[in-house]
Design an enzyme around this catalytic site. Sequence first.
Site, mmCIF file in Angstrom:
data_model
loop_
_atom_site.group_PDB
_atom_site.id
_atom_site.type_symbol
_atom_site.label_atom_id
_atom_site.label_comp_id
_atom_site.label_asym_id
_atom_site.label_seq_id
_atom_site.Cartn_x
_atom_site.Cartn_y
_atom_site.Cartn_z
ATOM 1 N N ASP A 114 -0.836 -8.571 5.685
ATOM 2 C CA ASP A 114 -1.422 -7.288 5.292
ATOM 3 C C ASP A 114 -1.908 -7.381 3.853
ATOM 4 O O ASP A 114 -1.168 -7.823 2.963
ATOM 5 C CB ASP A 114 -0.376 -6.175 5.424
ATOM 6 C CG ASP A 114 -1.000 -4.795 5.318
ATOM 7 O OD1 ASP A 114 -2.218 -4.658 5.548
ATOM 8 O OD2 ASP A 114 -0.267 -3.844 5.006
ATOM 9 N N TYR A 116 -4.292 -5.656 0.431
ATOM 10 C CA TYR A 116 -4.242 -4.508 -0.490
ATOM 11 C C TYR A 116 -5.610 -4.468 -1.167
ATOM 12 O O TYR A 116 -5.742 -4.693 -2.352
ATOM 13 C CB TYR A 116 -3.115 -4.782 -1.491
ATOM 14 C CG TYR A 116 -2.751 -3.688 -2.474
ATOM 15 C CD1 TYR A 116 -2.433 -2.404 -2.063
ATOM 16 C CD2 TYR A 116 -2.672 -3.996 -3.840
ATOM 17 C CE1 TYR A 116 -2.059 -1.436 -2.991
ATOM 18 C CE2 TYR A 116 -2.288 -3.030 -4.763
ATOM 19 C CZ TYR A 116 -1.990 -1.751 -4.333
ATOM 20 O OH TYR A 116 -1.602 -0.802 -5.246
ATOM 21 N N HIS A 121 -7.547 2.850 -3.409
ATOM 22 C CA HIS A 121 -6.128 2.958 -3.069
ATOM 23 C C HIS A 121 -5.263 2.352 -4.173
ATOM 24 O O HIS A 121 -4.285 2.966 -4.621
ATOM 25 C CB HIS A 121 -5.860 2.253 -1.740
ATOM 26 C CG HIS A 121 -4.414 2.159 -1.371
ATOM 27 N ND1 HIS A 121 -3.635 3.252 -1.079
ATOM 28 C CD2 HIS A 121 -3.586 1.082 -1.266
ATOM 29 C CE1 HIS A 121 -2.402 2.867 -0.792
ATOM 30 N NE2 HIS A 121 -2.346 1.553 -0.900
ATOM 31 N N ARG A 130 2.435 4.126 -12.389
ATOM 32 C CA ARG A 130 2.367 3.637 -13.771
ATOM 33 C C ARG A 130 1.516 4.585 -14.615
ATOM 34 O O ARG A 130 0.492 4.175 -15.183
ATOM 35 C CB ARG A 130 1.777 2.215 -13.798
ATOM 36 C CG ARG A 130 2.655 1.166 -13.147
ATOM 37 C CD ARG A 130 2.073 -0.240 -13.306
ATOM 38 N NE ARG A 130 0.817 -0.402 -12.575
ATOM 39 C CZ ARG A 130 0.730 -0.698 -11.287
ATOM 40 N NH1 ARG A 130 1.842 -0.850 -10.578
ATOM 41 N NH2 ARG A 130 -0.445 -0.840 -10.690
ATOM 42 N N GLU A 188 -0.376 4.137 6.687
ATOM 43 C CA GLU A 188 -1.459 3.460 5.991
ATOM 44 C C GLU A 188 -2.566 3.208 7.005
ATOM 45 O O GLU A 188 -2.373 2.452 7.971
ATOM 46 C CB GLU A 188 -0.986 2.150 5.341
ATOM 47 C CG GLU A 188 -0.052 2.402 4.174
ATOM 48 C CD GLU A 188 0.250 1.161 3.352
ATOM 49 O OE1 GLU A 188 0.676 1.325 2.191
ATOM 50 O OE2 GLU A 188 0.065 0.049 3.872
ATOM 51 N N GLU A 190 -5.599 1.515 8.331
ATOM 52 C CA GLU A 190 -6.146 0.190 8.067
ATOM 53 C C GLU A 190 -6.994 -0.301 9.243
ATOM 54 O O GLU A 190 -7.004 0.298 10.325
ATOM 55 C CB GLU A 190 -5.011 -0.812 7.810
ATOM 56 C CG GLU A 190 -4.049 -0.371 6.709
ATOM 57 C CD GLU A 190 -3.098 -1.464 6.278
ATOM 58 O OE1 GLU A 190 -3.419 -2.666 6.500
ATOM 59 O OE2 GLU A 190 -2.034 -1.129 5.724
ATOM 60 N N TYR A 233 11.273 -3.510 -3.636
ATOM 61 C CA TYR A 233 10.096 -4.368 -3.778
ATOM 62 C C TYR A 233 10.055 -5.197 -5.054
ATOM 63 O O TYR A 233 9.233 -6.115 -5.172
ATOM 64 C CB TYR A 233 8.815 -3.544 -3.650
ATOM 65 C CG TYR A 233 8.303 -2.918 -4.918
ATOM 66 C CD1 TYR A 233 7.164 -3.428 -5.562
ATOM 67 C CD2 TYR A 233 8.933 -1.805 -5.481
ATOM 68 C CE1 TYR A 233 6.681 -2.841 -6.714
ATOM 69 C CE2 TYR A 233 8.455 -1.223 -6.641
ATOM 70 C CZ TYR A 233 7.325 -1.744 -7.243
ATOM 71 O OH TYR A 233 6.845 -1.162 -8.388
ATOM 72 N N LYS A 242 8.489 -1.956 5.181
ATOM 73 C CA LYS A 242 7.263 -2.173 5.959
ATOM 74 C C LYS A 242 7.530 -2.772 7.335
ATOM 75 O O LYS A 242 6.742 -2.577 8.258
ATOM 76 C CB LYS A 242 6.327 -3.130 5.197
ATOM 77 C CG LYS A 242 5.816 -2.591 3.875
ATOM 78 C CD LYS A 242 4.642 -1.673 4.096
ATOM 79 C CE LYS A 242 3.915 -1.386 2.803
ATOM 80 N NZ LYS A 242 2.702 -0.573 3.021
ATOM 81 N N THR A 335 -4.596 -0.429 3.077
ATOM 82 C CA THR A 335 -4.968 0.978 3.183
ATOM 83 C C THR A 335 -6.421 1.198 2.787
ATOM 84 O O THR A 335 -6.868 0.737 1.745
ATOM 85 C CB THR A 335 -4.071 1.839 2.288
ATOM 86 O OG1 THR A 335 -2.704 1.582 2.626
ATOM 87 C CG2 THR A 335 -4.358 3.317 2.475
#
Length: 407
Positions: A114, A116, A121, A130, A188, A190, A233, A242, A335
């Site tokens: 998967d 990213y 996103h 953050r 998500e 996808e 994570y 996940k 996503t």
Amino acid sequence: MSSDPVLFGIDNLPYGVFSPRDEPAARRIGVRLGDRVLDAGAAARALGSAHVALWTAPSLDPLLAAGRQVWAAVRAEARSWLGDASHREAVAPLLRPLDEVSLHLPFTVADYVDFYSSEHHAQNVGEIFRPGGDALTPNWKHMPIGYHGRAGSVRVSGEPVVRPLGQRRPADGAATPGFGPSVRLDIEAEVGFVVGTPSTPGRPVPPAALREHVFGVCLLNDWSARDIQAWEYVPLGPFLGKSFATSISAWITPLDALDAAWTAPPARDVPPLPYLDDTAGGPGGLDLRLTVLLNGEPVSHPPFATMYWTPAQQLAHLTVNGAHLRTGDLFASGTVSGPEEGERGSLLELTWNGERPLRLADGERAFLADGDRVTLTAWAPGPDGGRVGLGEVSGTVESAPEAAEGA
């Protein structure tokens, strides 16, 4: 389930695996046309196909492994069977209403990766977690970031999704983490890419070879337990948050059905390294229009055309270290989110980590409640101004199993 003949017409013809309701063990390859499914094995026998062994298999696995030349020949056969009036008498008895069959996972998932790859996103997630810092990590525009998922947890549309158990961050003042059902269960939205032809171990696959290896696409929902994910994570990335469930459509749209949907990806302000240069194979993006429905109510319309990293670049990156492709490998886009609030592909973004709950007909949602049903649909531009539909993927959340505290 959408049965729009415009979306699932002769220019589409996705492949799946079905069984009659009264013969659940009799799995057969089907070709979808509107709200009906053709028993492709029976058609192959009746019309003397040279590929009868592929059509009569109980899954798409042998067809995936057969390679691009055979994929084209098999697709031409299906188009002839369903579009040529001379075959109508033979084919008509072999078409079954979709609501009279059961659909199954159409192929054996070998490996699952998967990515990213949506800048929107990644930007949103970075701003959520953050605030005041750099939203994108320093490596994000240099490579398609991804993780290796759990192939055994990939399931077909319609199968329930059990709320996972797991650890959560310790409560304020607590010395040990909490444990129990996830309270921040998310989706998500996808797109998945299904590999057919394997590659040689130790030999990277260049972006221009995408169509030699990728058989087709499907919609995919990578269910995510955000609270479990947030605690686990660091430092190794996604794991139990996940791996409990990933849902895919029962229908695989052949890549050849999307010829009219290829489009240029967004402009890139950081030149990629040479192995990620996908300009030689023509436009590398895909114009896919997704819709996310929660309990039947549309909540988002993510545009796949905005994805920063293309499928060809993802394929090149996941093999650049010598890892080889196997028949049945599945790699997902990550996503899909666009620049507008109504184009975000996860509840994490749509509710801004729960701060702005969605207002639905049946109440507010920050994250998923037991009993919620999530459905993803999509379409792409087709020939002559038409549309090609992707099979929907749905799943309903079931409550977590009972477990002893800390078990």
